[in-house]
Design a protein around this motif. Sequence first.
Motif: not given
Lengths: 335, 314
Positions: B253-263
């Motif tokens: 399901x993860x779309x690898x946008x990196x929002x988690x790391x950035x947040x």
Amino acid sequence: MIIRKERVNDFLNGLRAGYRLYAPVQTQAGPVFAPVNGATGWSWPAGNTLKSAKEVFLPQTETLFTYRTSLDGVQVEEARVEGRVVLLGVRPCDARSLTMLDKVFAGEGVRDPYYTARRENTVVLGLACNEPCGTCFCTSLGGSPFGTAGCDLLWVDLGDRYLVRVLTDRGKALVEGRPEFAPAGDADLAAARELEEGALGRMGTVPVQGVKEKLDRLFADPLWDRVYEKCLGCGTCTYLCPTCHCFDLTDEVIDGLGVRLRTWDACMYPLFTLHASGHNPRPTQKERFRQRIMHKFKYFVDNFRETACVGCGRCIRYCPVNIDIRAVLAEISAG
Amino acid sequence: MGTTEKIREIAAGLLRDGKVDVVIGYGPGTLPLRSTPLFARTVEEAERLIWDATCGNNLAVYLPGRKDRVGIVVKGCDSRAVVQLIHENQIAREQVFVIGVPCAGIIDRRQVEAAVEREIRAAREEGAELVVEGDGWSRRFNREEVLYGACRTCRHNNPVLYDALAGEPLPPRDGGPTLVEIWEKKPAGERRDFILSEMARCIRCYACRNACPMCYCTECFVDSSTPRWLGRATDAGENLFFQIGRVLHLAGRCVACGACSRACPMDIKLGLLLGKMNKDVLELFGHEAGLNPEEPPALNAFRPDDPETFLLGK
């Protein structure tokens, strides 16, 4: 008093016999307060620490007591607060936040024994801000980059030496009679004054005048429909905030061995106000966001006649969606 | 016409014609190298929309459960989240007007801050360069060198789903081995130590979870009090359990946008765990989340030849 920088190491080594030292230690993400051995392994941070100094007094996870249940009953063992500590390099905003936490945890009526013991055992060595950051707004809230509230000592970096202001008996006990210190001269005081004026001149201002009175009648205002909208509902702002102090109590029990934990909690989370009935009086992020603002700028003022924000700027800097509390305050002021 | 102007034009048109109730895009942030999500409900508000290399937030996070008609500005990765959310019935296709933006990569502000070691007071893009300024100093960076790691190796920089495109499609990148490919070759002990040291920093603010468009559970397993799956103590073990739970829940399901790391305020390399999961799903099931509106997600599809290495005795 004055201490030359090359003598700071001797001073800190001398302290180690009687105190444990905490100082800003660099991590991958930024400096945080952690135990250190003397003058190495840490540095005075250029701006502020990533996490505030509150975690030294109100740790994110704290064992209050442990217990054992058996057929014979319950045996409880209280957790003990460790010995004396010197906390090095606390910025004036963080030091001032401790005076606010005191009102909650060490005030009239309620005295939290764990927090109070740590406060009594800890000497706060403040470090004045010669160069406030762009996100700093302490002066708008009654603080100052050279403020002394909450400090036992305030050190001012004069380049090759520190000017040391002794503010309390606890602070005095730390430096009195120590050979590393010399009396300050007029030139030292003048240099510190010049730095202070320079720092004050760099401070941004935020319109907080009248915010409390506005908030008194804004609870049901449509303003909240707008300002909360981009909030993700994470706890970054509250956990990095030096004055946010809400906590949760839980028992974690395995095979009759129990631990009562106190852990940070945040009004940003849905679980924070969820009742056992299933009802939640703050059902959406709107009510939760409003609570954070209200607690700092209205309820805390109602309770303690003081605003529970010291203008450190951490929530501005680290909010993942750049919600800027200065803009929220401006909107409330204009509302 | 620049991308910003194009976005404003599309958004203003949608709002003027009453095709959507709100356009979710980016507005100017209050700090250098930051933008901020902007909810435009009028033509005037649409004039404040921007596009630049600081528009990192994945705005699809605001979609699940919406009842209104919404226009949304998406990068390649964000568009995959929209596709995935449509697959998962979190938003109806006809409810969303997708304004796609071909993305040349987002600037990693922490990398820039670490390089200058001073407070940045202003920043701007000049062609292929990023100019940052402080009190009495300025420094230029090759923009390409200060992008997020995930952006430098991004293969999906053009939106996979859009109703209007603000800008010309960009050539796909082939930035060499991803961080995961480099990292997974390290010895197991080294990987374990690294993960535990990262997890020790976690303060459980859940910014990673809340910034993720796919983390929309009404009650997250970490918030469940009956039963309580996760202890409240913030230590490396509990923190790792949280992240493992999250990563597994995002499998396929993860779309690898990196929002988690950035947040993440603690700069934890969450993309490594998720990237590894994504790589496994691709290798085992030939699926990448949110790439194809027609293709069902990996966990929604069964094929007789699906690998079953997790079964005992295989």
